[in-house]
Design an enzyme around this catalytic site. Structure first.
Site, PDB file in Angstrom:
ATOM      1  N   HIS A 164       0.831  -1.213   0.000  1.00 33.79           N
ATOM      2  CA  HIS A 164       0.000   0.000   0.000  1.00 33.79           C
ATOM      3  C   HIS A 164       0.860   1.256   0.000  1.00 33.79           C
ATOM      4  O   HIS A 164       0.424   2.310  -0.476  1.00 33.79           O
ATOM      5  CB  HIS A 164      -0.929  -0.012   1.214  1.00 33.79           C
ATOM      6  CG  HIS A 164      -2.156   0.827   1.049  1.00 33.79           C
ATOM      7  ND1 HIS A 164      -2.193   1.981   0.295  1.00 33.79           N
ATOM      8  CD2 HIS A 164      -3.409   0.691   1.558  1.00 33.79           C
ATOM      9  CE1 HIS A 164      -3.396   2.513   0.349  1.00 33.79           C
ATOM     10  NE2 HIS A 164      -4.155   1.745   1.094  1.00 33.79           N
ATOM     11  N   ASP A 380      -9.203  -5.121 -18.407  1.00 32.98           N
ATOM     12  CA  ASP A 380      -9.496  -6.145 -19.416  1.00 32.98           C
ATOM     13  C   ASP A 380      -8.186  -6.593 -20.058  1.00 32.98           C
ATOM     14  O   ASP A 380      -7.551  -5.836 -20.796  1.00 32.98           O
ATOM     15  CB  ASP A 380     -10.450  -5.563 -20.466  1.00 32.98           C
ATOM     16  CG  ASP A 380     -10.736  -6.515 -21.612  1.00 32.98           C
ATOM     17  OD1 ASP A 380     -10.258  -7.670 -21.587  1.00 32.98           O
ATOM     18  OD2 ASP A 380     -11.428  -6.092 -22.561  1.00 32.98           O
TER      19      ASP A 380
END
Length: 456
Positions: A164, A380
């Site tokens: 993070h 995608d």
């Protein structure tokens, strides 16, 4: 509800994927927003993809692995390692060592996960390449772990664990979209020049803390937590579709502009507080992430992928929150969000230096992030958009995610919740009574357990 599905993934040995071309060896300091103590951990996510007839003969493992190497040329700091300098300052040494990549197979199909996949993902640990230790340490370790798992049906999953400290949700989506575009065969990602620019969110010299920051202060009084170690926790997801949102807007009766996140977060905070049965005088909080992109002056540059957010906090007593109308909770959330300005964010950066990078407070606090507009579902790799893309599970901190409710045939927001079993039943009652005209917390005749009232 949690699923009974169980399976094991057959994993290959982990390999390091380095940038496809030589990259600079240099040291890049992280910002004070990046290197605060509370972000020194790995956040996970899982994407599910269906088989695609046009991709027969193509292996998603090899396609993604090759695209990852290309993507790391521009995002080469992620192929490096974090070092700690004096004063616990974190810096990335751009070594080009690479990120961890695992290929795997699982004898399970996408349909086995249910009609609409949602957290907690069954056996999600099998779909993630876990960091090599269970500690929260991020120094001297790979910054990104990826596992691509082929499924029996021809679909696959993409699981990641990313430090993070190197990126927030918007930054992770930017990275993943770049890799996905390269996997689809484009010459260059739509964000061709990822930007480091962490100095824009560093502390001033000398640092000046100009705002109050309750997110880094202990809760007044006992600072107790009604959820204790050893409690049997239950996980459920709660759906907010058009009908629920219409009821919340009617109850709000606030003329100023109010966001979907604010409406849901205020309602869930109030119901969760009632379900956990705090004493009326107990201080209770909601803490949530506010994206700083668009708030900085001058704006952060296009392509910036570091952490750019602050925590907003609303605080009141359990008695006030649950004994007053829903409008009260909503107003507290809206006021907390409005406080997060450009100067507020700069004050957080300065606080990190002045206070030695304190952790944010979690006691008696409802922690929630809005991921509904982050764009994870748009990633995608060439097989189409994901069936599900987002966190693998929810613990005591939760989030809002976009969700298609197949049973009701509509789009909305899912809020995964994790609570002790008795509290979950009380919480479920409040959620399921959302569409009635009365406020269930105030209408105690309709609240059979009546737990909060018994404490007041």
């Amino acid at each position: 509800m949690e699923s009974s599905l169980t399976f094991k993934a057959r994993r290959s040995e982990p390999v390091l994927v380095a940038p496809a071309k030589p990259t600079p060896h240099e040291f890049k300091p992280l910002s004070e927003i990046d290197d605060q103590e509370s972000l020194r951990f790995y956040r996970s996510g899982i994407h599910f993809y269906r088989s695609n007839p046009s991709k027969v003969g193509e292996d998603p493992v090899q396609v993604i692995k090759a695209a990852l190497a290309k993507g790391l040329v521009g995002y080469y700091p992620i192929a490096g390692r974090i070092r700690e300098w004096p004063g616990r300052k974190l810096v990335v040494e751009c070594t080009g060592d690479g990120v961890v990549f695992v290929e795997a197979d699982a004898d399970v199909s996408l349909d086995d996960f249910g009609g609409a996949i949602s957290p907690p993902i069954p056996c999600y640990e099998e779909l993630l390449c876990e960091p090599e230790t269970t500690s929260a340490a991020v120094v001297d370790r790979p910054l990104l772990y990826i596992q691509v798992t082929r499924l029996r049906c021809g679909g696959f999953t993409f699981g990641l664990q990313i430090c993070h400290s190197i990126a927030d949700a918007a930054g992770v989506v930017q990275l993943l979209k770049a890799i996905a575009e390269l996997a689809r065969g484009v010459d260059a990602p739509s964000v061709p020049a990822p930007v480091w620019a962490r100095e824009l969110l560093c502390a001033r010299s000398p640092p000046r803390v100009t705002h109050q920051h309750p997110e880094y202060e202990e809760v007044a009084g006992r600072g107790k937590d009604v959820i204790r170690a050893g409690d049997a926790l239950v996980r459920r997801g709660f759906f907010f579709g058009p009908k629920e949102m219409s009821v919340l807007r009617q109850r709000a009766a606030i003329r100023s502009r109010v966001s979907r996140f604010e409406l849901i977060a205020a309602f869930v905070w109030r119901c969760r507080t009632a379900a956990l049965g705090y004493d009326p005088s107990d201080e209770v909080r909601i803490q949530f992430v506010v994206n700083a992109r668009g708030k900085r002056r001058p704006p952060l540059p296009s392509g910036f992928y570091g952490n750019a957010f602050a925590f907003a906090v609303a605080s009141t007593t359990a008695g006030e929150l649950c004994g007053r109308p829903y409008n009260y909770a909503l107003a507290q959330v809206m006021k907390a969000k409005a406080k997060v300005t450009d100067e507020f964010l700069q004050s957080v950066a300065d606080l990190m230096v002045v206070r030695g990078r304190p952790r944010f407070t979690t006691a008696q606090t409802y922690l929630v992030s809005d991921l509904a507009n982050a764009g994870f579902e748009e990633v995608d790799f060439g097989w189409g958009r994901g069936v599900y893309a987002g966190p693998a599970t929810a613990n005591l901190a939760t989030f809002h995610i976009k969700y298609s409710n197949n049973e009701r045939g509509m789009e909305g927001i899912l809020v995964p919740m994790c609570l002790p079993a008795p509290a979950m039943e009380r919480f479920r009652f409040e959620m399921e009574s959302l569409t009635i005209t009365k406020d269930p917390i105030l209408d105690h005749s309709s609240f059979p357990i009546n737990y909060l009232q018994s404490r007041m």
